[in-house]
Write an enzyme that holds these catalytic residues in place. Structure first.
Site, PDB file in Angstrom:
ATOM      1  N   ASN A  11     -78.946  53.178 -82.237  1.00 13.50           N
ATOM      2  CA  ASN A  11     -80.115  53.037 -83.114  1.00 13.50           C
ATOM      3  C   ASN A  11     -79.612  52.458 -84.435  1.00 13.50           C
ATOM      4  O   ASN A  11     -78.980  53.161 -85.221  1.00 13.50           O
ATOM      5  CB  ASN A  11     -80.761  54.419 -83.324  1.00 13.50           C
ATOM      6  CG  ASN A  11     -81.850  54.391 -84.385  1.00 13.50           C
ATOM      7  OD1 ASN A  11     -82.299  53.317 -84.792  1.00 13.50           O
ATOM      8  ND2 ASN A  11     -82.269  55.563 -84.832  1.00 13.50           N
ATOM      9  N   LYS A  13     -81.272  51.471 -86.949  1.00 12.99           N
ATOM     10  CA  LYS A  13     -82.123  51.779 -88.116  1.00 12.99           C
ATOM     11  C   LYS A  13     -82.378  50.484 -88.902  1.00 12.99           C
ATOM     12  O   LYS A  13     -82.442  49.418 -88.296  1.00 12.99           O
ATOM     13  CB  LYS A  13     -81.480  52.889 -88.953  1.00 12.99           C
ATOM     14  CG  LYS A  13     -81.067  54.081 -88.069  1.00 12.99           C
ATOM     15  CD  LYS A  13     -80.620  55.297 -88.804  1.00 12.99           C
ATOM     16  CE  LYS A  13     -80.288  56.397 -87.815  1.00 12.99           C
ATOM     17  NZ  LYS A  13     -79.901  57.651 -88.444  1.00 12.99           N
ATOM     18  N   HIS A  98     -88.399  59.673 -84.292  1.00 15.47           N
ATOM     19  CA  HIS A  98     -87.112  59.924 -84.946  1.00 15.47           C
ATOM     20  C   HIS A  98     -87.358  60.759 -86.202  1.00 15.47           C
ATOM     21  O   HIS A  98     -88.387  60.595 -86.865  1.00 15.47           O
ATOM     22  CB  HIS A  98     -86.437  58.595 -85.304  1.00 15.47           C
ATOM     23  CG  HIS A  98     -85.023  58.781 -85.747  1.00 15.47           C
ATOM     24  ND1 HIS A  98     -84.710  59.170 -87.023  1.00 15.47           N
ATOM     25  CD2 HIS A  98     -83.848  58.679 -85.073  1.00 15.47           C
ATOM     26  CE1 HIS A  98     -83.385  59.291 -87.116  1.00 15.47           C
ATOM     27  NE2 HIS A  98     -82.840  58.997 -85.954  1.00 15.47           N
ATOM     28  N   GLU A 100     -86.312  60.516 -89.083  1.00  9.17           N
ATOM     29  CA  GLU A 100     -86.587  59.722 -90.301  1.00  9.17           C
ATOM     30  C   GLU A 100     -88.041  59.273 -90.341  1.00  9.17           C
ATOM     31  O   GLU A 100     -88.633  59.170 -91.415  1.00  9.17           O
ATOM     32  CB  GLU A 100     -85.613  58.527 -90.352  1.00  9.17           C
ATOM     33  CG  GLU A 100     -84.207  58.993 -90.689  1.00  9.17           C
ATOM     34  CD  GLU A 100     -83.087  58.169 -90.078  1.00  9.17           C
ATOM     35  OE1 GLU A 100     -83.337  57.036 -89.633  1.00  9.17           O
ATOM     36  OE2 GLU A 100     -81.953  58.690 -90.049  1.00  9.17           O
ATOM     37  N   GLU A 170     -81.636  65.556 -81.898  1.00  7.23           N
ATOM     38  CA  GLU A 170     -80.909  65.130 -83.086  1.00  7.23           C
ATOM     39  C   GLU A 170     -81.103  66.143 -84.209  1.00  7.23           C
ATOM     40  O   GLU A 170     -82.131  66.094 -84.913  1.00  7.23           O
ATOM     41  CB  GLU A 170     -81.421  63.766 -83.557  1.00  7.23           C
ATOM     42  CG  GLU A 170     -81.264  62.666 -82.530  1.00  7.23           C
ATOM     43  CD  GLU A 170     -81.172  61.291 -83.195  1.00  7.23           C
ATOM     44  OE1 GLU A 170     -80.324  60.512 -82.792  1.00  7.23           O
ATOM     45  OE2 GLU A 170     -81.945  61.029 -84.142  1.00  7.23           O
ATOM     46  N   GLY A 176     -76.045  61.172 -89.946  1.00  2.57           N
ATOM     47  CA  GLY A 176     -75.464  60.400 -91.040  1.00  2.57           C
ATOM     48  C   GLY A 176     -74.658  61.236 -92.019  1.00  2.57           C
ATOM     49  O   GLY A 176     -74.318  60.783 -93.104  1.00  2.57           O
ATOM     50  N   SER A 216     -74.053  61.945 -85.896  1.00  4.54           N
ATOM     51  CA  SER A 216     -72.628  61.728 -86.168  1.00  4.54           C
ATOM     52  C   SER A 216     -71.759  61.664 -84.901  1.00  4.54           C
ATOM     53  O   SER A 216     -70.636  62.151 -84.887  1.00  4.54           O
ATOM     54  CB  SER A 216     -72.098  62.778 -87.140  1.00  4.54           C
ATOM     55  OG  SER A 216     -72.780  62.670 -88.390  1.00  4.54           O
TER      56      SER A 216
HETATM   57  P1  13P Z   1     -75.753  58.886 -87.065  1.00  3.04           P
HETATM   58  O1  13P Z   1     -75.037  58.608 -85.756  1.00  3.04           O
HETATM   59  O2  13P Z   1     -75.506  57.830 -88.085  1.00  3.04           O
HETATM   60  O3  13P Z   1     -75.499  60.277 -87.546  1.00  3.04           O
HETATM   61  O4  13P Z   1     -77.330  58.795 -86.747  1.00  3.04           O
HETATM   62  C1  13P Z   1     -77.842  59.478 -85.659  1.00  3.04           C
HETATM   63  C2  13P Z   1     -79.234  59.016 -85.423  1.00  3.04           C
HETATM   64  O5  13P Z   1     -80.120  59.289 -86.212  1.00  3.04           O
HETATM   65  C3  13P Z   1     -79.493  58.188 -84.244  1.00  3.04           C
HETATM   66  O6  13P Z   1     -80.841  58.023 -84.020  1.00  3.04           O
END
Ligand code: 13P
Length: 254
Positions: A11, A13, A98, A100, A170, A176, A216
């Site tokens: 992903n 983003k 997601h 976010e 997640e 992140g 992560s």
């Molecule tokens: P990271 O791998 O950067 O922690 O992000 C995970 C994520 O949100 C994947 O959708």
């Protein structure tokens, strides 16, 4: 040996222009050549890169995914992208709900379920995300939060539709942040999700569903996570942005 074939998706983003995306994917295709027999792979770039990447991915064994879609078919919805628009570009998967999008754009379980239904009706395969915040985990609310999110996000989905759906667990505190859930912490929630899926859709369906872990995931922790019984893949953010690191992660996961 797991019955379910692992599924790793990147992903991206809001990262990479179309030109940068083309460069990355051209390199990735070479690095993972021949691996699609052993593992399902996808990249989910921003909308603006989908068209150009789609042609590079043809025949590569890496599928194309989008990061969102509208819950409407067409019409006066400025800034939205429909399922038909994605399908025409060769998109197979779409990430829905997601954290976010839930956190910054107000997506509720109801919206997530509407989008999932919409994607499925159009022939797209949803990756439905659930996950608790740090505050919720520390308040011992993880199971309640995951149960509510999963049931709400899958409301109205039939068993046949569920078989086309992937779940991504997640934990928000691991996204992140460099703080991965330990394999045991992740497995505990994955087992809960599989139990909930069993209650909702029956054992035969639940046993087939891919439950990805996200938060992560890196090349050096992928193997221990994938070794867990109910962890069937990963939804990878930061570590999916460069071809070298993402291909190393994929190879370590197998
Ligand atoms: P990271 O791998 O950067 O922690 O992000 C995970 C994520 O949100 C994947 O959708």
């Amino acid at each position: 040996m797991k019955q379910r074939k692992l599924f790793i998706a990147g992903n991206w983003k809001m990262n990479k222009t179309a030109t940068e995306a083309v460069q990355m994917v051209s390199a990735l295709v070479k690095k993972v050549e021949g691996l699609s027999d052993k593992i399902n792979m996808a990249v989910c770039p921003p909308f603006t890169a989908l068209d150009r990447i789609s042609s590079i991915l043809k025949g590569s064994g890496i599928a194309l995914g989008a990061q969102n879609l509208s819950d409407k078919a067409s019409g006066a919805y400025t800034g939205e992208v429909s399922a038909a628009m994605l399908l025409e570009l060769g998109v197979k998967y779409v990430i829905i709900g997601h954290s976010e999008r839930r956190q910054y754009y107000g997506e509720t379980d109801e919206i997530v379920s509407k989008k999932a239904k919409f994607a499925l009706n159009a022939g797209l395969l949803p990756i439905v995300c659930v996950g608790e915040t740090l505050q919720e985990r520390e308040g011992n609310k993880t199971s309640n939060v995951i149960t509510t999110q999963l049931k709400g996000s899958l409301s109205g989905i039939t068993s046949d539709e569920m078989l086309k759906t992937t779940i991504a667990y997640e934990p928000v505190w691991a996204i992140g942040t460099g703080k991965t859930a330990s394999p045991d912490q992740a497995q505990e929630v994955h087992a809960l999700i599989r139990k909930l899926l069993t209650d909702l859709f029956g054992k035969a369906v639940a046993e087939k569903i891919i439950i990805q872990y996200g938060g992560s995931v890196k090349a050096d922790n992928a193997k221990e996570l994938m070794a867990k019984e109910d962890i069937d893949g990963a939804l990878v953010g930061g570590a999916s942005l460069d071809a070298e690191g993402f291909s190393a992660l994929i190879k370590n996961a197998i």
